[in-house]
Scaffold this motif. Structure first.
Motif, PDB file in Angstrom:
ATOM      1  N   THR A   1       1.498  -1.118  -4.473  1.00 50.93           N
ATOM      2  CA  THR A   1       1.292  -0.897  -3.144  1.00 50.93           C
ATOM      3  C   THR A   1       0.268   0.069  -2.657  1.00 50.93           C
ATOM      4  OG1 THR A   1       3.748  -1.340  -2.923  1.00 50.93           O
ATOM      5  CG2 THR A   1       2.675  -0.411  -1.236  1.00 50.93           C
TER       6      THR A   1
ATOM      7  N   MET B   1       5.933  -4.266  -1.229  1.00 48.61           N
ATOM      8  CA  MET B   1       5.492  -5.078  -0.002  1.00 48.61           C
ATOM      9  C   MET B   1       3.718  -4.874   0.046  1.00 48.61           C
ATOM     10  SD  MET B   1       8.066  -6.079   1.982  1.00 48.61           S
ATOM     11  CE  MET B   1       9.720  -5.940   1.577  1.00 48.61           C
ATOM     12  N   ASP B   2       3.323  -5.181  -1.032  1.00 48.73           N
ATOM     13  CA  ASP B   2       1.812  -5.246  -1.282  1.00 48.73           C
ATOM     14  C   ASP B   2       1.327  -6.070  -0.028  1.00 48.73           C
ATOM     15  OD1 ASP B   2       2.623  -3.938  -3.457  1.00 48.73           O
ATOM     16  OD2 ASP B   2       1.253  -5.183  -4.905  1.00 48.73           O
TER      17      ASP B   2
ATOM     18  N   THR C   1       2.353  -6.600   2.977  1.00 48.17           N
ATOM     19  CA  THR C   1       2.338  -5.967   4.310  1.00 48.17           C
ATOM     20  C   THR C   1       1.495  -4.687   4.137  1.00 48.17           C
ATOM     21  OG1 THR C   1       4.552  -6.746   4.475  1.00 48.17           O
ATOM     22  CG2 THR C   1       4.114  -4.839   5.685  1.00 48.17           C
ATOM     23  N   ALA C   2       1.286  -4.081   3.128  1.00 50.34           N
ATOM     24  CA  ALA C   2       0.508  -2.796   2.985  1.00 50.34           C
ATOM     25  C   ALA C   2      -0.912  -3.202   3.033  1.00 50.34           C
ATOM     26  CB  ALA C   2       0.622  -1.980   1.574  1.00 50.34           C
TER      27      ALA C   2
ATOM     28  N   THR D   1       2.690   3.503   1.487  1.00 51.80           N
ATOM     29  CA  THR D   1       3.327   3.208   0.126  1.00 51.80           C
ATOM     30  C   THR D   1       4.905   3.843   0.101  1.00 51.80           C
ATOM     31  OG1 THR D   1       1.280   3.715  -1.031  1.00 51.80           O
ATOM     32  CG2 THR D   1       3.139   4.082  -2.222  1.00 51.80           C
TER      33      THR D   1
ATOM     34  N   SER E   1       7.218   1.580   2.057  1.00 51.43           N
ATOM     35  CA  SER E   1       7.747   0.274   1.518  1.00 51.43           C
ATOM     36  C   SER E   1       9.152   0.395   0.950  1.00 51.43           C
ATOM     37  CB  SER E   1       6.814   0.002   0.602  1.00 51.43           C
ATOM     38  OG  SER E   1       6.719   0.910  -0.642  1.00 51.43           O
TER      39      SER E   1
ATOM     40  N   THR F   1      11.071  -0.786   3.707  1.00 48.07           N
ATOM     41  CA  THR F   1      10.875  -1.949   4.787  1.00 48.07           C
ATOM     42  C   THR F   1      11.622  -3.175   4.345  1.00 48.07           C
ATOM     43  OG1 THR F   1       8.553  -0.895   4.609  1.00 48.07           O
ATOM     44  CG2 THR F   1       8.642  -3.249   5.350  1.00 48.07           C
TER      45      THR F   1
ATOM     46  N   ASN G   1       3.577 -11.014  -2.181  1.00 50.12           N
ATOM     47  CA  ASN G   1       4.587 -10.300  -2.360  1.00 50.12           C
ATOM     48  C   ASN G   1       5.378 -10.528  -3.777  1.00 50.12           C
ATOM     49  OD1 ASN G   1       4.068  -8.354  -0.428  1.00 50.12           O
ATOM     50  ND2 ASN G   1       5.546  -9.025   1.085  1.00 50.12           N
TER      51      ASN G   1
END
Length: 428
Positions: A95, A310-311, A313-314, A345, A348, A351, A394
């Motif tokens: 993330t 949540m990569d 979303t990041a 980070t 997450s 989230t 994700n």
């Protein structure tokens, strides 16, 4: 015959389209009391601001409650020792890499400077550029001397740190505080319900915000929006192929190309549903049948990943932060960029995969570096189009982590990974 309900995404996209049309139409109408005072600065401003205030209202309670709930419920990883540790570490590191990559590429592409868009003329808000803050001060300031003051002042990093400490403390106390953990779980459900209420007015909020922007700026807003869209999409693809592919090759020696081919059925479902949680049953089955992962590991790492990984979303948060800062003419310092990385980070962990929560988390990231959240209204409509790709990225990260852990634990079936008789959605 029962009418089929229109999804929230479709409603938001309709609001986006109608807002664009209404805004362009008003842009070419001569200035008048009705156009400027009653419609653009009256009705559109009122509806747009109510929507944005609703989002802002939820930021502090949602962040605190969801992070306490998330950290408290990761307590099971203590029993699983190194498997849990490796899994959480992988998710947090990827993330951080994702948002760093997003910030770096967005800083080079400059999506907010692709046209002559200037949001400072659209909202009634004075934008101030912060002075550079030393890195050591950023790190020291993460620890709140007064948690209540941190919440009152919406100091996001301090709220996150305090929430994680509370969550970890509840996890360490175990069964003694079951009632408190249950309370936070119920409060989390309450926040999700309130989020769903706020999202009911999202189509109208998007319509008003987009209409007001285009009524003021005209077609000048199109180029930077297109630049934002393709920047986010490009970073998502790059992260999936380069970051995940490299990690897989380095830690397992397996072929990334074969991995993507084997995992494609789950990625296609994630893309079509835009829901990590909804795709979870397919993700687990594909991981077991196509990737050769053991059931015991897949049943732990994949659900955990659907919660804290949540990569995608990041990446959206990183590009959106640069984009909105640029259209407001704000130059972010290195310390502020670090704050964005740390905030996104750590956040997450809490989230949830619920429509609207990512939007509130983005407003949290913007607030952490004093960027006006009004810019969210501009990107919200087109961002829904990117949601499907984000979900596919994700779950791909979840699968790579699961494969690495499974191989390290000696619970990997290479014959299944290399086999041709793999799980196929068409066969189900």
């Amino acid at each position: 015959m029962e009418k089929k309900k229109i999804s929230l995404t479709i409603k938001i996209l309709i609001g986006l389209g109608l807002g664009f049309a209404a805004g362009i139409l008003l842009y070419f109408i001569p200035s008048s009391f009705v156009r400027d005072t009653l419609i653009v600065d009256g009705l559109f401003y009122l509806v747009g601001q109510i929507f944005l205030k609703g989002i802002k209202m939820l930021v502090v309670p949602l962040v605190f409650i969801s992070l306490v709930n998330g950290a408290a419920n990761i307590g099971d990883i203590k029993k699983l020792g190194r498997i849990g540790g490796r899994t959480v570490l992988f998710y947090l590191v990827t993330t951080a890499v994702a948002i760093t990559l997003a910030l770096a590429i967005a800083s080079v592409v400059d999506p907010g400077q692709a046209g002559s868009l200037d949001l400072s003329s659209v909202v009634e808000k004075e934008v101030s550029i912060n002075e550079s803050v030393p890195l050591v001060d950023v790190l020291v300031d993460m620890v709140p001397s007064n948690p209540v003051s941190a919440m009152a002042n919406a100091n996001m990093l301090q709220i996150i740190v305090f929430a994680l400490l509370v969550g970890v403390g509840l996890s360490a106390l175990g069964s003694k505080v079951n009632h408190v953990v249950d309370l936070f779980s119920q409060l989390n459900d309450l926040m999700m319900k309130i989020v769903s209420f706020i999202m009911l007015i999202a189509p109208y909020g998007v319509f008003a915000l987009i209409a007001r922007t285009f009524a003021t700026e005209g077609l000048a807003a199109i180029r930077p929006l297109a630049a934002y869209f393709f920047t986010v999409f490009g970073v998502l693809i790059l992260h999936a192929v380069l970051t995940y592919g490299s990690i897989l090759k380095v830690f397992t020696g397996l072929s990334p190309i074969r991995f993507f081919r084997n995992f494609a059925p789950a990625m296609s479902v994630a893309f079509s549903t835009a829901s990590s949680s909804g795709t979870l049953p397919v993700t687990i089955e594909v991981a077991e049948e196509n990737l050769g992962v053991s059931k015991s590991i897949a049943s732990f790492t994949l659900p955990l990943g659907a919660t804290i990984n949540m990569d995608g979303t990041a990446i959206m948060q990183g590009v959106a932060t640069i984009f909105i800062a640029q259209v407001y003419g704000i130059e972010l310092t290195f310390a502020q960029l670090l704050t964005v990385i740390l905030t996104a980070t750590l956040a997450s962990i809490g989230t949830a995969g619920v429509p609207g929560v990512g939007l509130i988390m983005l407003s949290m990231v913007l607030q952490s570096v004093n960027i006006p959240i009004e810019g969210i209204g501009l990107i919200m409509g087109i961002d829904r189009l990117l949601d499907m790709t984000r979900t596919a990225v994700n779950i791909t990260g979840d699968a790579v982590c699961t494969l690495i852990v499974s191989k390290k634990e000696g619970e990997f079936d290479e014959a299944k990974f290399l086999g041709e008789n793999s799980f196929n959605l068409a066969a189900k």
